[in-house]
Scaffold this motif. Structure first.
Motif, PDB file in Angstrom:
ATOM      1  N   TYR A  63     -44.237 -70.439 -61.712  1.00 54.25           N
ATOM      2  CA  TYR A  63     -44.784 -69.028 -61.479  1.00 54.25           C
ATOM      3  C   TYR A  63     -45.734 -68.928 -60.357  1.00 54.25           C
ATOM      4  N   ARG A  64     -45.576 -70.119 -59.437  1.00 56.13           N
ATOM      5  CA  ARG A  64     -46.126 -70.095 -57.997  1.00 56.13           C
ATOM      6  C   ARG A  64     -44.765 -70.033 -57.005  1.00 56.13           C
ATOM      7  N   TYR A  65     -43.779 -69.811 -57.369  1.00 55.65           N
ATOM      8  CA  TYR A  65     -42.505 -69.881 -56.606  1.00 55.65           C
ATOM      9  C   TYR A  65     -42.396 -68.476 -55.840  1.00 55.65           C
ATOM     10  N   THR A  66     -41.977 -68.697 -54.443  1.00 58.74           N
ATOM     11  CA  THR A  66     -41.994 -67.532 -53.715  1.00 58.74           C
ATOM     12  C   THR A  66     -40.532 -66.842 -54.027  1.00 58.74           C
ATOM     13  N   GLY A  67     -39.859 -67.330 -54.809  1.00 62.54           N
ATOM     14  CA  GLY A  67     -38.506 -66.660 -54.852  1.00 62.54           C
ATOM     15  C   GLY A  67     -38.351 -66.128 -56.552  1.00 62.54           C
ATOM     16  N   ASP A  68     -37.542 -66.280 -57.232  1.00 63.61           N
ATOM     17  CA  ASP A  68     -37.151 -65.420 -58.636  1.00 63.61           C
ATOM     18  C   ASP A  68     -37.625 -66.653 -59.413  1.00 63.61           C
ATOM     19  N   ALA A  69     -39.091 -66.427 -60.144  1.00 62.02           N
ATOM     20  CA  ALA A  69     -39.263 -67.469 -60.832  1.00 62.02           C
ATOM     21  C   ALA A  69     -38.865 -67.757 -62.148  1.00 62.02           C
ATOM     22  N   GLY A  70     -38.365 -66.602 -62.815  1.00 63.21           N
ATOM     23  CA  GLY A  70     -37.573 -66.900 -64.026  1.00 63.21           C
ATOM     24  C   GLY A  70     -36.199 -67.657 -63.902  1.00 63.21           C
ATOM     25  N   GLU A  71     -35.487 -67.067 -62.828  1.00 60.71           N
ATOM     26  CA  GLU A  71     -34.148 -67.860 -62.601  1.00 60.71           C
ATOM     27  C   GLU A  71     -34.434 -69.385 -62.327  1.00 60.71           C
ATOM     28  N   LEU A  72     -35.639 -69.771 -61.492  1.00 55.84           N
ATOM     29  CA  LEU A  72     -35.621 -71.127 -61.285  1.00 55.84           C
ATOM     30  C   LEU A  72     -36.064 -71.923 -62.314  1.00 55.84           C
ATOM     31  N   ILE A  73     -37.130 -71.437 -63.371  1.00 59.43           N
ATOM     32  CA  ILE A  73     -37.648 -71.932 -64.420  1.00 59.43           C
ATOM     33  C   ILE A  73     -36.234 -72.403 -65.473  1.00 59.43           C
ATOM     34  N   SER A  74     -35.546 -71.218 -65.625  1.00 64.65           N
ATOM     35  CA  SER A  74     -34.315 -71.251 -66.402  1.00 64.65           C
ATOM     36  C   SER A  74     -33.272 -72.459 -66.100  1.00 64.65           C
ATOM     37  N   ARG A  75     -32.882 -72.383 -65.034  1.00 65.25           N
ATOM     38  CA  ARG A  75     -32.039 -73.153 -64.316  1.00 65.25           C
ATOM     39  C   ARG A  75     -32.528 -74.639 -64.171  1.00 65.25           C
ATOM     40  N   PHE A  76     -33.815 -74.826 -63.838  1.00 66.34           N
ATOM     41  CA  PHE A  76     -34.096 -76.234 -63.819  1.00 66.34           C
ATOM     42  C   PHE A  76     -34.479 -76.924 -65.168  1.00 66.34           C
ATOM     43  N   VAL A  77     -34.830 -76.176 -66.191  1.00 68.31           N
ATOM     44  CA  VAL A  77     -34.933 -76.796 -67.302  1.00 68.31           C
ATOM     45  C   VAL A  77     -33.522 -77.251 -67.913  1.00 68.31           C
ATOM     46  N   LYS A  78     -32.803 -76.352 -67.818  1.00 67.87           N
ATOM     47  CA  LYS A  78     -31.442 -76.585 -68.252  1.00 67.87           C
ATOM     48  C   LYS A  78     -30.520 -77.524 -67.542  1.00 67.87           C
ATOM     49  N   GLU A  79     -30.496 -77.357 -66.191  1.00 68.77           N
ATOM     50  CA  GLU A  79     -29.661 -78.147 -65.502  1.00 68.77           C
ATOM     51  C   GLU A  79     -29.973 -79.670 -64.956  1.00 68.77           C
ATOM     52  N   THR A  80     -31.363 -79.733 -65.118  1.00 68.27           N
ATOM     53  CA  THR A  80     -31.848 -81.254 -65.058  1.00 68.27           C
ATOM     54  C   THR A  80     -31.832 -81.887 -66.164  1.00 68.27           C
ATOM     55  N   GLY A  81     -32.303 -81.024 -67.511  1.00 69.74           N
ATOM     56  CA  GLY A  81     -32.461 -81.910 -68.681  1.00 69.74           C
ATOM     57  C   GLY A  81     -33.553 -82.594 -68.742  1.00 69.74           C
ATOM     58  N   ALA A  82     -34.515 -82.468 -67.869  1.00 70.03           N
ATOM     59  CA  ALA A  82     -35.803 -83.139 -67.603  1.00 70.03           C
ATOM     60  C   ALA A  82     -37.075 -82.772 -68.351  1.00 70.03           C
ATOM     61  N   LYS A  83     -38.009 -83.737 -68.656  1.00 67.66           N
ATOM     62  CA  LYS A  83     -39.066 -83.316 -69.252  1.00 67.66           C
ATOM     63  C   LYS A  83     -39.859 -82.441 -68.229  1.00 67.66           C
ATOM     64  N   THR A  84     -39.841 -81.164 -68.476  1.00 73.40           N
ATOM     65  CA  THR A  84     -40.791 -80.201 -67.510  1.00 73.40           C
ATOM     66  C   THR A  84     -41.799 -79.548 -67.920  1.00 73.40           C
ATOM     67  N   VAL A  85     -42.979 -79.677 -67.097  1.00 75.55           N
ATOM     68  CA  VAL A  85     -44.076 -79.030 -67.505  1.00 75.55           C
ATOM     69  C   VAL A  85     -44.017 -77.691 -66.426  1.00 75.55           C
ATOM     70  N   ILE A  86     -44.156 -76.638 -66.956  1.00 76.29           N
ATOM     71  CA  ILE A  86     -44.249 -75.073 -66.342  1.00 76.29           C
ATOM     72  C   ILE A  86     -45.779 -75.224 -65.575  1.00 76.29           C
ATOM     73  N   ALA A  87     -46.166 -75.253 -64.562  1.00 77.41           N
ATOM     74  CA  ALA A  87     -47.513 -75.393 -64.207  1.00 77.41           C
ATOM     75  C   ALA A  87     -47.921 -74.224 -63.155  1.00 77.41           C
ATOM     76  N   GLY A  88     -49.034 -73.623 -63.549  1.00 73.25           N
ATOM     77  CA  GLY A  88     -49.589 -72.746 -62.418  1.00 73.25           C
ATOM     78  C   GLY A  88     -49.181 -71.531 -62.878  1.00 73.25           C
ATOM     79  N   SER A  89     -50.270 -70.662 -62.769  1.00 74.00           N
ATOM     80  CA  SER A  89     -50.193 -69.078 -63.232  1.00 74.00           C
ATOM     81  C   SER A  89     -49.455 -68.678 -64.272  1.00 74.00           C
ATOM     82  N   VAL A  90     -49.479 -69.551 -65.606  1.00 74.71           N
ATOM     83  CA  VAL A  90     -49.140 -69.004 -66.858  1.00 74.71           C
ATOM     84  C   VAL A  90     -50.171 -68.149 -67.195  1.00 74.71           C
TER      85      VAL A  90
END
Length: 222
Positions: free
Chosen positions: A150-177
Motif C-alpha cells: 500500500y506504499r506502491y505508486t501503481g495499482d496496489a491491489g493488483e500488485l498484492i494479489s499477483r505477488f502473493v499468488k505468483e511467487t507462492g512466497a511467505k509475504t508480509v503486506i507492510a505499510g499503510s494498512v
C-alpha cells in the motif's frame, strides 16, 4: 483452506519506533496479537535490546523491520536483530551478507523487493519485475518478503494479489494498512501476515492501542 493472515503489531509511526514503545507494549502484552516489532530507528540501542527481551518474555514473536537500502546500513540492522535474538528480520534490500547473518543466527529473512525510496518508504517498479526478483531471491536465501503493497505508486491491489499468488512466497503486506477495506484485501489474497503501526497510533481501528489490536484480530478471524 485459506491462510488467516497474522497481524504484526509495529510499535512505530512514520517508519520510526515510537518514543513510548515500552509503555505501549506493556498496555498491549495481553492482546491477541502473536507478533510484535518495531523499526531500527527511534529509540536508543539499550532500549531496543530491553524491549525485545520483554516482548519475548511475554511469549510473543519478535520482528525488526530495517528501513535501509545500502549494504552497510542493512548489515548494521541485521546485526542489531541478531544481538536481540529476533525471530523475523524484515526490510533491507536483499544482500547475501545479510542473509548470512540471518542464517547464522536462526532468524527468518524477509527482505524488500522493488524500487524503494524515502522514509516513510515508497515502492516503485513493475509487478512483473518484483515477481521475477522475488523468485531469484528465494533461490538465493530469502525466506519470504516484506512487500510495501500500500506504499506502491501503481495499482496496489493488483500488485498484492499477483505477488502473493505468483511467487507462492511467505509475504508480509507492510505499510499503510489503515482500513477494514484493506484488511479485506489482505484476507482475500491469504498473505502470510500484515503490519499495522501508524494506523494504530492514529486510532484508525477504534480507540486505544490494545483495543484496536484485538478488534483487528477478531476481524481477521471472521
Amino acid at each position: 483452506m485459506k491462510n488467516r493472515p497474522k497481524l504484526v503489531v509495529m510499535l512505530t509511526y512514520n517508519d520510526r519506533t515510537i518514543p513510548d514503545a515500552e509503555k505501549v507494549f506493556e498496555e498491549c502484552k495481553n492482546s491477541k496479537a502473536e507478533i510484535f516489532g518495531f523499526k531500527e530507528e527511534g529509540i536508543p540501542h539499550d532500549e531496543v535490546v530491553r524491549l525485545f527481551g520483554r516482548i519475548k518474555e511475554c511469549g510473543k514473536q519478535t520482528a525488526l523491520e530495517v528501513v535501509a537500502y545500502d549494504e552497510e546500513h542493512c548489515l548494521e540492522g541485521a546485526r542489531l536483530a541478531a544481538e536481540c535474538g529476533v525471530d523475523h528480520l524484515m526490510g533491507t534490500m536483499y544482500y547475501d551478507s545479510v542473509a548470512e547473518v540471518c542464517k547464522r543466527n536462526g532468524m527468518e529473512y524477509l527482505p524488500y523487493v522493488g524500487e524503494i525510496t524515502g522514509r516513510p518508504s515508497v515502492l516503485g517498479g513493475s509487478a512483473d519485475s518484483m515477481i521475477a526478483e522475488a523468485r531469484t531471491l528465494l533461490e538465493k536465501g530469502a525466506d519470504g518478503f516484506d512487500l510495501l503493497g500500500y506504499r506502491y505508486t501503481g495499482d496496489a491491489g493488483e500488485l498484492i494479489s499477483r505477488f502473493v499468488k505468483e511467487t507462492g512466497a511467505k509475504t508480509v503486506i507492510a505499510g499503510s494498512v489503515d482500513s477494514f477495506e484493506k484488511l479485506d484485501a489482505v484476507k482475500a489474497v491469504s498473505a502470510w501476515a500484515f503490519t499495522i503501526g501508524s494506523a494504530f497510533v492514529e486510532e484508525r481501528f477504534g480507540k486505544g492501542f490494545a483495543a484496536q489490536i484485538d478488534a483487528v484480530c477478531d476481524y481477521m478471524d471472521k
